[in-house]
Design a protein around this motif. Sequence first.
Motif, PDB file in Angstrom:
ATOM      1  N   SER A 108       3.604   1.206  -6.497  1.00  0.00           N
ATOM      2  CA  SER A 108       4.692   1.118  -7.646  1.00  0.00           C
ATOM      3  C   SER A 108       4.348  -0.067  -8.663  1.00  0.00           C
ATOM      4  O   SER A 108       4.938  -0.111  -9.556  1.00  0.00           O
ATOM      5  CB  SER A 108       6.021   1.078  -6.965  1.00  0.00           C
ATOM      6  N   ALA A 109       3.286  -0.697  -8.342  1.00  0.00           N
ATOM      7  CA  ALA A 109       2.971  -1.830  -9.394  1.00  0.00           C
ATOM      8  C   ALA A 109       1.523  -1.831  -9.533  1.00  0.00           C
ATOM      9  O   ALA A 109       0.710  -1.209  -8.829  1.00  0.00           O
ATOM     10  CB  ALA A 109       3.312  -3.140  -8.818  1.00  0.00           C
ATOM     11  N   ALA A 110       1.016  -2.418 -10.406  1.00  0.00           N
ATOM     12  CA  ALA A 110      -0.462  -2.723 -10.758  1.00  0.00           C
ATOM     13  C   ALA A 110      -0.879  -3.865  -9.917  1.00  0.00           C
ATOM     14  O   ALA A 110      -0.333  -4.681  -9.599  1.00  0.00           O
ATOM     15  CB  ALA A 110      -0.782  -3.206 -12.392  1.00  0.00           C
ATOM     16  N   PRO A 113      -5.467  -8.513 -10.731  1.00  0.00           N
ATOM     17  CA  PRO A 113      -6.784  -8.362 -10.761  1.00  0.00           C
ATOM     18  C   PRO A 113      -7.498  -9.801 -10.323  1.00  0.00           C
ATOM     19  O   PRO A 113      -8.482  -9.786 -10.060  1.00  0.00           O
ATOM     20  CB  PRO A 113      -6.953  -8.218 -12.254  1.00  0.00           C
ATOM     21  N   LYS A 114      -6.573 -10.725 -10.283  1.00  0.00           N
ATOM     22  CA  LYS A 114      -7.063 -12.267  -9.660  1.00  0.00           C
ATOM     23  C   LYS A 114      -6.934 -12.188  -8.327  1.00  0.00           C
ATOM     24  O   LYS A 114      -6.899 -13.418  -7.951  1.00  0.00           O
ATOM     25  CB  LYS A 114      -6.388 -13.179 -10.718  1.00  0.00           C
ATOM     26  N   ALA A 115      -6.381 -11.025  -7.575  1.00  0.00           N
ATOM     27  CA  ALA A 115      -6.204 -11.289  -6.138  1.00  0.00           C
ATOM     28  C   ALA A 115      -7.341 -11.856  -5.589  1.00  0.00           C
ATOM     29  O   ALA A 115      -8.622 -11.660  -5.921  1.00  0.00           O
ATOM     30  CB  ALA A 115      -5.844 -10.058  -5.398  1.00  0.00           C
ATOM     31  N   ASP A 116      -7.001 -12.753  -4.460  1.00  0.00           N
ATOM     32  CA  ASP A 116      -8.056 -13.489  -3.775  1.00  0.00           C
ATOM     33  C   ASP A 116      -8.727 -12.601  -2.465  1.00  0.00           C
ATOM     34  O   ASP A 116      -8.303 -12.669  -1.446  1.00  0.00           O
ATOM     35  CB  ASP A 116      -7.472 -14.769  -3.004  1.00  0.00           C
ATOM     36  N   LEU A 117      -9.753 -11.751  -2.955  1.00  0.00           N
ATOM     37  CA  LEU A 117     -10.044 -10.761  -1.993  1.00  0.00           C
ATOM     38  C   LEU A 117     -11.797 -11.002  -1.927  1.00  0.00           C
ATOM     39  O   LEU A 117     -12.331 -10.982  -3.010  1.00  0.00           O
ATOM     40  CB  LEU A 117      -9.732  -9.407  -2.407  1.00  0.00           C
ATOM     41  N   ASP A 118     -12.015 -11.014  -0.758  1.00  0.00           N
ATOM     42  CA  ASP A 118     -13.652 -11.154  -0.652  1.00  0.00           C
ATOM     43  C   ASP A 118     -14.279  -9.698  -0.398  1.00  0.00           C
ATOM     44  O   ASP A 118     -14.038  -9.337   1.010  1.00  0.00           O
ATOM     45  CB  ASP A 118     -14.029 -12.220   0.411  1.00  0.00           C
ATOM     46  N   PRO A 119     -14.973  -9.120  -0.983  1.00  0.00           N
ATOM     47  CA  PRO A 119     -15.374  -7.834  -0.570  1.00  0.00           C
ATOM     48  C   PRO A 119     -16.356  -7.900   0.493  1.00  0.00           C
ATOM     49  O   PRO A 119     -16.433  -7.119   1.412  1.00  0.00           O
ATOM     50  CB  PRO A 119     -16.101  -7.191  -1.964  1.00  0.00           C
ATOM     51  N   ARG A 154      -1.728  -5.848   0.736  1.00  0.00           N
ATOM     52  CA  ARG A 154      -0.949  -7.081   0.803  1.00  0.00           C
ATOM     53  C   ARG A 154      -1.490  -8.114  -0.324  1.00  0.00           C
ATOM     54  O   ARG A 154      -0.524  -8.801  -0.996  1.00  0.00           O
ATOM     55  CB  ARG A 154      -0.715  -7.794   2.141  1.00  0.00           C
ATOM     56  N   GLU A 155      -2.780  -8.439  -0.512  1.00  0.00           N
ATOM     57  CA  GLU A 155      -3.187  -9.178  -1.074  1.00  0.00           C
ATOM     58  C   GLU A 155      -3.228  -8.941  -2.611  1.00  0.00           C
ATOM     59  O   GLU A 155      -3.007  -9.496  -3.566  1.00  0.00           O
ATOM     60  CB  GLU A 155      -4.446  -9.870  -0.891  1.00  0.00           C
ATOM     61  N   ALA A 156      -3.551  -7.613  -2.849  1.00  0.00           N
ATOM     62  CA  ALA A 156      -3.695  -6.962  -4.187  1.00  0.00           C
ATOM     63  C   ALA A 156      -2.337  -6.855  -4.926  1.00  0.00           C
ATOM     64  O   ALA A 156      -2.117  -7.115  -6.213  1.00  0.00           O
ATOM     65  CB  ALA A 156      -4.224  -5.713  -4.118  1.00  0.00           C
ATOM     66  N   PHE A 157      -1.192  -6.928  -4.095  1.00  0.00           N
ATOM     67  CA  PHE A 157       0.244  -6.729  -4.642  1.00  0.00           C
ATOM     68  C   PHE A 157       1.152  -7.876  -4.470  1.00  0.00           C
ATOM     69  O   PHE A 157       2.164  -7.582  -4.555  1.00  0.00           O
ATOM     70  CB  PHE A 157       0.691  -5.130  -4.148  1.00  0.00           C
ATOM     71  N   ARG A 158       0.295  -8.992  -4.162  1.00  0.00           N
ATOM     72  CA  ARG A 158       1.225 -10.114  -4.013  1.00  0.00           C
ATOM     73  C   ARG A 158       1.752 -10.733  -4.901  1.00  0.00           C
ATOM     74  O   ARG A 158       2.930 -11.276  -4.552  1.00  0.00           O
ATOM     75  CB  ARG A 158       0.239 -11.182  -3.168  1.00  0.00           C
ATOM     76  N   SER A 159       1.623 -10.465  -6.109  1.00  0.00           N
ATOM     77  CA  SER A 159       2.411 -10.626  -7.328  1.00  0.00           C
ATOM     78  C   SER A 159       3.385  -9.608  -7.703  1.00  0.00           C
ATOM     79  O   SER A 159       4.190 -10.028  -8.680  1.00  0.00           O
ATOM     80  CB  SER A 159       1.267 -11.030  -8.429  1.00  0.00           C
ATOM     81  N   SER A 160       3.583  -8.720  -6.932  1.00  0.00           N
ATOM     82  CA  SER A 160       4.569  -7.777  -7.230  1.00  0.00           C
ATOM     83  C   SER A 160       5.470  -7.784  -5.787  1.00  0.00           C
ATOM     84  O   SER A 160       5.304  -6.668  -5.308  1.00  0.00           O
ATOM     85  CB  SER A 160       4.066  -6.402  -7.615  1.00  0.00           C
ATOM     86  N   PRO A 161       6.180  -8.614  -5.323  1.00  0.00           N
ATOM     87  CA  PRO A 161       6.894  -8.612  -3.975  1.00  0.00           C
ATOM     88  C   PRO A 161       8.017  -7.306  -4.114  1.00  0.00           C
ATOM     89  O   PRO A 161       8.370  -6.988  -5.262  1.00  0.00           O
ATOM     90  CB  PRO A 161       7.807  -9.857  -4.187  1.00  0.00           C
ATOM     91  N   GLY A 162       7.747  -6.677  -3.193  1.00  0.00           N
ATOM     92  CA  GLY A 162       8.912  -5.145  -2.997  1.00  0.00           C
ATOM     93  C   GLY A 162       7.977  -4.080  -3.533  1.00  0.00           C
ATOM     94  O   GLY A 162       8.502  -3.131  -3.560  1.00  0.00           O
ATOM     95  N   ALA A 163       6.751  -4.283  -3.929  1.00  0.00           N
ATOM     96  CA  ALA A 163       5.990  -3.103  -4.379  1.00  0.00           C
ATOM     97  C   ALA A 163       6.005  -1.975  -3.258  1.00  0.00           C
ATOM     98  O   ALA A 163       5.804  -2.318  -2.254  1.00  0.00           O
ATOM     99  CB  ALA A 163       4.810  -3.525  -4.842  1.00  0.00           C
ATOM    100  N   VAL A 164       6.149  -0.904  -3.547  1.00  0.00           N
ATOM    101  CA  VAL A 164       5.743   0.141  -2.666  1.00  0.00           C
ATOM    102  C   VAL A 164       4.396   0.763  -2.692  1.00  0.00           C
ATOM    103  O   VAL A 164       4.113   0.992  -3.510  1.00  0.00           O
ATOM    104  CB  VAL A 164       6.939   1.318  -2.972  1.00  0.00           C
ATOM    105  N   VAL A 165       3.939   0.619  -1.228  1.00  0.00           N
ATOM    106  CA  VAL A 165       2.505   1.085  -1.437  1.00  0.00           C
ATOM    107  C   VAL A 165       2.225   2.074  -0.034  1.00  0.00           C
ATOM    108  O   VAL A 165       2.922   2.022   0.829  1.00  0.00           O
ATOM    109  CB  VAL A 165       1.475  -0.181  -0.984  1.00  0.00           C
ATOM    110  N   THR A 166       1.757   3.322  -0.554  1.00  0.00           N
ATOM    111  CA  THR A 166       1.610   4.337   0.596  1.00  0.00           C
ATOM    112  C   THR A 166       0.054   5.063   0.327  1.00  0.00           C
ATOM    113  O   THR A 166      -0.230   5.183  -0.892  1.00  0.00           O
ATOM    114  CB  THR A 166       2.568   5.361   0.301  1.00  0.00           C
ATOM    115  N   VAL A 167      -0.406   5.189   1.479  1.00  0.00           N
ATOM    116  CA  VAL A 167      -1.762   5.702   1.589  1.00  0.00           C
ATOM    117  C   VAL A 167      -2.071   6.949   1.689  1.00  0.00           C
ATOM    118  O   VAL A 167      -1.340   7.790   2.585  1.00  0.00           O
ATOM    119  CB  VAL A 167      -2.611   4.743   2.716  1.00  0.00           C
ATOM    120  N   ARG A 168      -2.969   7.693   0.946  1.00  0.00           N
ATOM    121  CA  ARG A 168      -3.331   9.109   1.386  1.00  0.00           C
ATOM    122  C   ARG A 168      -4.770   9.202   1.593  1.00  0.00           C
ATOM    123  O   ARG A 168      -5.585   8.643   0.936  1.00  0.00           O
ATOM    124  CB  ARG A 168      -2.886   9.855   0.230  1.00  0.00           C
TER     125      ARG A 168
END
Length: 182
Positions: A108-110, A113-119, A154-168
């Motif tokens: 539900s949120a973007a 882009p600065k998320a601390d993620l190590d590919p 969790r990390e990608a949407f940390r700046s949007s607490p409460g964002a709804v995320v659902t996987v397909r």
Amino acid sequence: MKYALLFRGVNVGGKTRFPMADLRTALEGAGFSDVSTYLQSGNAVVAAPGRANAGKVAQRARAAIAEHLPWTPEFVVRTGAELAAVVAANPWPEAVAEPKLLNVAYASAAPDPKADLDPAAWAPDEWSLGDRCVYLRYVATSPGRSRLADVVCREAFRSSPGAVVTVRNWNTVVALAELTAG
């Protein structure tokens, strides 16, 4: 215009039961037309009249569903054009050959882009940020055994607490894009 409602955690375990026939009835009662569901896991497609937008569709659907359930389901709304754009932007076209190993986490949120993620931490499994989504490609593990979606989302949407995320999985991604086309 057609919209997909992508529910999070519906019909998973005993507390979140929502028969798809009841979901269709609730959505039809809210004034949506061409209501259909896809699978039993909380995917609905509706046509909204007039000048509806995703926010209005979500508000109307939420109110209608609240009359039928003792709990409040979370969901993400996408237009047919938005779903088609997700399919077109797939960073791994070759991965569609194994659609259960290619997933999209809709949000539900973007993503930040600065998320601390190590590919490299997930290699050979991969992820890629998209427009209000995260693409997830499983190479060494299966989606059910990996924590990739949980940790990356969790990390990608940390700046949007409460964002709804659902996987397909990719089969569902493509089917919903087709059901909402046009």
